[in-house]
Design a protein around this motif. Structure first.
Motif, PDB file in Angstrom:
ATOM      1  N   SER A   4       4.322   2.912  -6.474  1.00 44.54           N
ATOM      2  CA  SER A   4       3.706   1.418  -6.142  1.00 44.54           C
ATOM      3  C   SER A   4       2.980   0.954  -7.565  1.00 44.54           C
ATOM      4  O   SER A   4       2.367   2.407  -8.474  1.00 44.54           O
ATOM      5  CB  SER A   4       2.278   2.070  -5.617  1.00 44.54           C
ATOM      6  OG  SER A   4       1.664   0.337  -5.466  1.00 44.54           O
ATOM      7  N   ASP A  51       2.131  -3.703  -8.125  1.00 46.74           N
ATOM      8  CA  ASP A  51       1.678  -4.131  -6.904  1.00 46.74           C
ATOM      9  C   ASP A  51       0.458  -4.397  -6.426  1.00 46.74           C
ATOM     10  O   ASP A  51       0.405  -5.019  -5.295  1.00 46.74           O
ATOM     11  CB  ASP A  51       2.593  -2.904  -5.817  1.00 46.74           C
ATOM     12  CG  ASP A  51       4.381  -2.467  -5.877  1.00 46.74           C
ATOM     13  OD1 ASP A  51       4.639  -3.531  -5.670  1.00 46.74           O
ATOM     14  OD2 ASP A  51       4.134  -1.552  -6.362  1.00 46.74           O
ATOM     15  N   THR A  52      -0.237  -3.933  -7.475  1.00 44.96           N
ATOM     16  CA  THR A  52      -1.863  -4.377  -7.183  1.00 44.96           C
ATOM     17  C   THR A  52      -2.697  -3.998  -8.581  1.00 44.96           C
ATOM     18  O   THR A  52      -2.180  -3.296  -9.400  1.00 44.96           O
ATOM     19  CB  THR A  52      -2.667  -2.878  -6.165  1.00 44.96           C
ATOM     20  OG1 THR A  52      -1.932  -2.659  -5.073  1.00 44.96           O
ATOM     21  CG2 THR A  52      -3.442  -2.806  -6.247  1.00 44.96           C
ATOM     22  N   VAL A  78       1.043 -10.031  -5.476  1.00 46.97           N
ATOM     23  CA  VAL A  78       0.211  -8.862  -5.849  1.00 46.97           C
ATOM     24  C   VAL A  78      -1.148  -8.542  -4.748  1.00 46.97           C
ATOM     25  O   VAL A  78      -2.069  -9.365  -4.983  1.00 46.97           O
ATOM     26  CB  VAL A  78       0.204  -9.458  -6.773  1.00 46.97           C
ATOM     27  CG1 VAL A  78      -0.251  -8.566  -8.050  1.00 46.97           C
ATOM     28  CG2 VAL A  78       0.896  -9.747  -7.901  1.00 46.97           C
ATOM     29  N   SER A 121      -1.944  -0.197  -0.253  1.00 44.31           N
ATOM     30  CA  SER A 121      -0.920   0.064  -0.183  1.00 44.31           C
ATOM     31  C   SER A 121       0.303  -0.360   1.040  1.00 44.31           C
ATOM     32  O   SER A 121       0.790  -0.607   1.614  1.00 44.31           O
ATOM     33  CB  SER A 121      -0.293   0.684  -1.114  1.00 44.31           C
ATOM     34  OG  SER A 121      -0.229   1.064  -2.426  1.00 44.31           O
TER      35      SER A 121
END
Length: 214
Positions: A4, A51-52, A78, A121
């Motif tokens: 991630s 992703d984050t 996102v 996630s």
């Protein structure tokens, strides 16, 4: 499964570097960028492909709430996890309305940060204990009821899952609380989204509170 990808926006050098070290040393995560402000924001997001995003609220220049709004408008997939010293209602409500997936306080341990990012996630909306209840109260106060002719038919299990979502629990926490598998919880949540005509946990919680479904 690929790691991630996390990008940090945090003006405290010590916290920023500590988080970067912890993330890069934790299996399943990689920190692809760490910045002290939100200048050149969209270029950084495009370059680092997170992703984050772990987003502070108070930084020099653009604040984290406005940055969250801009990120979600240009990169809707996102996730943004807010981390801040502020627990005031206005900050919480504005951050969630801007599209934040979760809201944690900086008093959270480094282990707690990792758990919160894991929750994001896996589709959860992590919140520091105490924040979730205030979020419910804020939505009830700020989301007017809307008349609707469509009746939402949730099963007993779906209603129970939705109630757990409203309290801010992650999918894994809901599965543990209800003694069900994670896959079963995900199936229930997909069905809830379909029936409520929403696309995220935040929207589902807002609809549940507004229409008094739980």
């Amino acid at each position: 499964m690929p790691d991630s990808r996390i990008v940090i926006f945090e003006d405290s050098k010590h916290l920023r570097e500590s988080l970067q070290i912890v993330l890069n040393g934790t299996p399943g995560f990689i920190c692809t960028g760490a910045y002290h402000n939100c200048s050149d924001l969209l270029h950084r997001i495009e370059k680092d492909r997170p992703d984050t995003v772990l987003m502070d609220i108070e930084m020099p220049g653009m604040n984290g709430i406005e940055a969250t709004r801009i990120i979600k408008a240009s990169f809707p997939d996102v996730h943004v996890l807010i981390q801040t010293v502020f627990s005031e209602d206005a900050y919480i409500f504005d951050a969630i309305c801007a599209g934040a997936s979760g809201y944690i306080l900086k008093t959270t341990s480094l282990t707690g940060y990792i758990e919160a990012l894991q929750n994001v996630s896996s589709g959860g909306s992590p919140m520091t204990p105490g924040i979730a209840r205030r979020v419910m109260e804020l939505f009830r106060a700020n989301m007017p009821e809307r008349p609707t002719t469509e009746k939402v038919e949730l099963t007993a299990k779906e209603t129970a899952v939705l109630q757990q979502l409203v309290t801010g629990k992650s999918y894994k926490m809901i599965a543990a609380a209800m003694d069900l598998s994670l896959d079963t919880i995900k199936t229930h949540i997909r069905n809830i989204y379909l029936k409520l005509q929403v696309n995220s946990n935040t929207e589902a919680v807002a609809r549940a509170l507004r229409d008094k479904l739980v």
